[in-house]
Scaffold this motif. Structure first.
Motif, PDB file in Angstrom:
ATOM      1  N   GLU A   1      95.487  36.460  46.738  1.00 59.79           N
ATOM      2  CA  GLU A   1      95.301  36.536  48.190  1.00 59.79           C
ATOM      3  C   GLU A   1      96.171  35.495  48.911  1.00 59.79           C
ATOM      4  O   GLU A   1      96.563  35.687  50.045  1.00 59.79           O
ATOM      5  CB  GLU A   1      93.832  36.309  48.551  1.00 59.79           C
ATOM      6  CG  GLU A   1      92.823  37.128  47.752  1.00 59.79           C
ATOM      7  CD  GLU A   1      92.763  38.586  48.166  1.00 59.79           C
ATOM      8  OE1 GLU A   1      93.216  38.910  49.267  1.00 59.79           O
ATOM      9  OE2 GLU A   1      92.253  39.395  47.369  1.00 59.79           O
TER      10      GLU A   1
ATOM     11  N   ARG B   1      94.320  31.504  46.030  1.00 58.17           N
ATOM     12  CA  ARG B   1      93.070  32.235  46.257  1.00 58.17           C
ATOM     13  C   ARG B   1      93.235  33.609  45.621  1.00 58.17           C
ATOM     14  O   ARG B   1      94.256  34.266  45.838  1.00 58.17           O
ATOM     15  CB  ARG B   1      92.773  32.346  47.743  1.00 58.17           C
ATOM     16  CG  ARG B   1      92.401  30.987  48.343  1.00 58.17           C
ATOM     17  CD  ARG B   1      92.296  30.950  49.857  1.00 58.17           C
ATOM     18  NE  ARG B   1      91.907  32.175  50.520  1.00 58.17           N
ATOM     19  CZ  ARG B   1      90.647  32.499  50.869  1.00 58.17           C
ATOM     20  NH1 ARG B   1      89.672  31.656  50.606  1.00 58.17           N
ATOM     21  NH2 ARG B   1      90.392  33.615  51.492  1.00 58.17           N
TER      22      ARG B   1
ATOM     23  N   SER C   1      91.112  37.352  43.972  1.00 59.34           N
ATOM     24  CA  SER C   1      89.930  38.201  43.860  1.00 59.34           C
ATOM     25  C   SER C   1      90.141  39.080  42.635  1.00 59.34           C
ATOM     26  O   SER C   1      91.280  39.373  42.247  1.00 59.34           O
ATOM     27  CB  SER C   1      89.723  39.040  45.122  1.00 59.34           C
ATOM     28  OG  SER C   1      90.828  39.882  45.346  1.00 59.34           O
TER      29      SER C   1
ATOM     30  N   ARG D   1      82.545  42.051  41.874  1.00 57.13           N
ATOM     31  CA  ARG D   1      83.749  41.689  42.623  1.00 57.13           C
ATOM     32  C   ARG D   1      83.637  40.210  42.963  1.00 57.13           C
ATOM     33  O   ARG D   1      82.676  39.782  43.621  1.00 57.13           O
ATOM     34  CB  ARG D   1      83.846  42.522  43.911  1.00 57.13           C
ATOM     35  CG  ARG D   1      85.093  42.260  44.690  1.00 57.13           C
ATOM     36  CD  ARG D   1      86.253  42.967  44.022  1.00 57.13           C
ATOM     37  NE  ARG D   1      87.503  42.637  44.660  1.00 57.13           N
ATOM     38  CZ  ARG D   1      88.643  42.620  44.024  1.00 57.13           C
ATOM     39  NH1 ARG D   1      88.700  42.939  42.767  1.00 57.13           N
ATOM     40  NH2 ARG D   1      89.739  42.316  44.650  1.00 57.13           N
TER      41      ARG D   1
ATOM     42  N   GLN E   1      85.566  36.448  44.231  1.00 59.27           N
ATOM     43  CA  GLN E   1      86.657  35.764  44.910  1.00 59.27           C
ATOM     44  C   GLN E   1      86.612  34.309  44.460  1.00 59.27           C
ATOM     45  O   GLN E   1      85.534  33.767  44.219  1.00 59.27           O
ATOM     46  CB  GLN E   1      86.499  35.851  46.414  1.00 59.27           C
ATOM     47  CG  GLN E   1      86.626  37.264  46.931  1.00 59.27           C
ATOM     48  CD  GLN E   1      86.493  37.320  48.445  1.00 59.27           C
ATOM     49  OE1 GLN E   1      85.831  36.494  49.052  1.00 59.27           O
ATOM     50  NE2 GLN E   1      87.141  38.308  49.040  1.00 59.27           N
TER      51      GLN E   1
ATOM     52  N   TYR F   1      88.838  30.286  44.700  1.00 62.36           N
ATOM     53  CA  TYR F   1      89.953  29.445  45.106  1.00 62.36           C
ATOM     54  C   TYR F   1      90.177  28.430  43.999  1.00 62.36           C
ATOM     55  O   TYR F   1      89.250  28.049  43.275  1.00 62.36           O
ATOM     56  CB  TYR F   1      89.746  28.797  46.475  1.00 62.36           C
ATOM     57  CG  TYR F   1      88.595  27.831  46.571  1.00 62.36           C
ATOM     58  CD1 TYR F   1      88.779  26.472  46.327  1.00 62.36           C
ATOM     59  CD2 TYR F   1      87.321  28.274  46.932  1.00 62.36           C
ATOM     60  CE1 TYR F   1      87.727  25.582  46.423  1.00 62.36           C
ATOM     61  CE2 TYR F   1      86.261  27.383  47.025  1.00 62.36           C
ATOM     62  CZ  TYR F   1      86.464  26.043  46.767  1.00 62.36           C
ATOM     63  OH  TYR F   1      85.419  25.166  46.867  1.00 62.36           O
TER      64      TYR F   1
ATOM     65  N   TYR G   1      84.008  29.762  42.773  1.00 58.23           N
ATOM     66  CA  TYR G   1      83.538  31.055  43.280  1.00 58.23           C
ATOM     67  C   TYR G   1      82.490  30.804  44.363  1.00 58.23           C
ATOM     68  O   TYR G   1      81.318  30.589  44.052  1.00 58.23           O
ATOM     69  CB  TYR G   1      82.946  31.891  42.144  1.00 58.23           C
ATOM     70  CG  TYR G   1      83.834  31.919  40.918  1.00 58.23           C
ATOM     71  CD1 TYR G   1      84.978  32.701  40.890  1.00 58.23           C
ATOM     72  CD2 TYR G   1      83.533  31.141  39.808  1.00 58.23           C
ATOM     73  CE1 TYR G   1      85.794  32.721  39.774  1.00 58.23           C
ATOM     74  CE2 TYR G   1      84.345  31.150  38.691  1.00 58.23           C
ATOM     75  CZ  TYR G   1      85.473  31.943  38.677  1.00 58.23           C
ATOM     76  OH  TYR G   1      86.284  31.945  37.573  1.00 58.23           O
TER      77      TYR G   1
ATOM     78  N   ASP H   1      80.877  32.603  46.490  1.00 60.64           N
ATOM     79  CA  ASP H   1      79.745  33.529  46.624  1.00 60.64           C
ATOM     80  C   ASP H   1      78.644  33.275  45.605  1.00 60.64           C
ATOM     81  O   ASP H   1      77.489  33.628  45.832  1.00 60.64           O
ATOM     82  CB  ASP H   1      80.217  34.982  46.508  1.00 60.64           C
ATOM     83  CG  ASP H   1      81.114  35.390  47.665  1.00 60.64           C
ATOM     84  OD1 ASP H   1      81.069  34.718  48.725  1.00 60.64           O
ATOM     85  OD2 ASP H   1      81.867  36.363  47.508  1.00 60.64           O
TER      86      ASP H   1
END
Length: 155
Positions: free
Chosen positions: A45, A54, A56, A66, A68, A70, A84, A86
């Protein structure tokens, strides 16, 4: 909150500079070390190499997730972390010299803290899911790193 930590280590048949270079390169190197049985659709990303990247991707852990992430480099050239947001998990790749620097000792560690019942389930499930994934990734890393060390095929 209890800390949940799962780690696996293996010796990789290439020097740390080659191995770390593969891990930190999310455009070419890192995708080549991900076992397709567990990882799919890696997308960069932002960035692409090391800190500031970054990404995913999809990961199969019972079902398809799924994720994501950094990337940071607490110790550039030695340690790279995927955060992660999330899930609150962090996966760390540590590359140390082995066999007088001709090989590398690579450790993959995922840490998580989750309170209460969800934390108990994670504590019980994470090792069962992640250890085979780490073993496959380390094995694939070894093959790719050895091939990179050997250079292009003649012809």
């Amino acid at each position: 909150m209890p800390l949940i930590q799962v780690s696996s280590s293996a010796e990789v048949g290439a020097p740390p500079s080659i191995v770390y270079g593969l891990i930190a390169d999310y455009r070419v190197g890192h995708p080549s070390i991900l076992p397709p049985k567990y990882f799919q659709n890696l997308r960069v990303e932002e960035g692409g190499v090391g800190a500031g990247t970054r990404i995913s991707f999809d990961m199969r852990l019972g079902r398809l997730w799924r994720l994501q992430a950094y990337v940071t480099e607490p110790e550039s050239g030695r340690q790279l972390c995927e955060h992660y947001p999330d899930t609150g998990m962090v996966t760390t790749f540590t590359v140390d010299p082995a066999n007088d620097g001709r090989h590398s000792l690579v450790t993959i560690t995922t840490c998580s803290t989750k309170p209460g019942l969800p934390g108990w389930f994670e504590h019980w499930l994470m090792p069962r899911y992640l250890r085979p994934i780490f073993a496959a990734e380390l094995q694939q890393l070894d093959g790719v790193a050895r091939a990179r060390l050997a250079g292009p095929p003649p012809g």
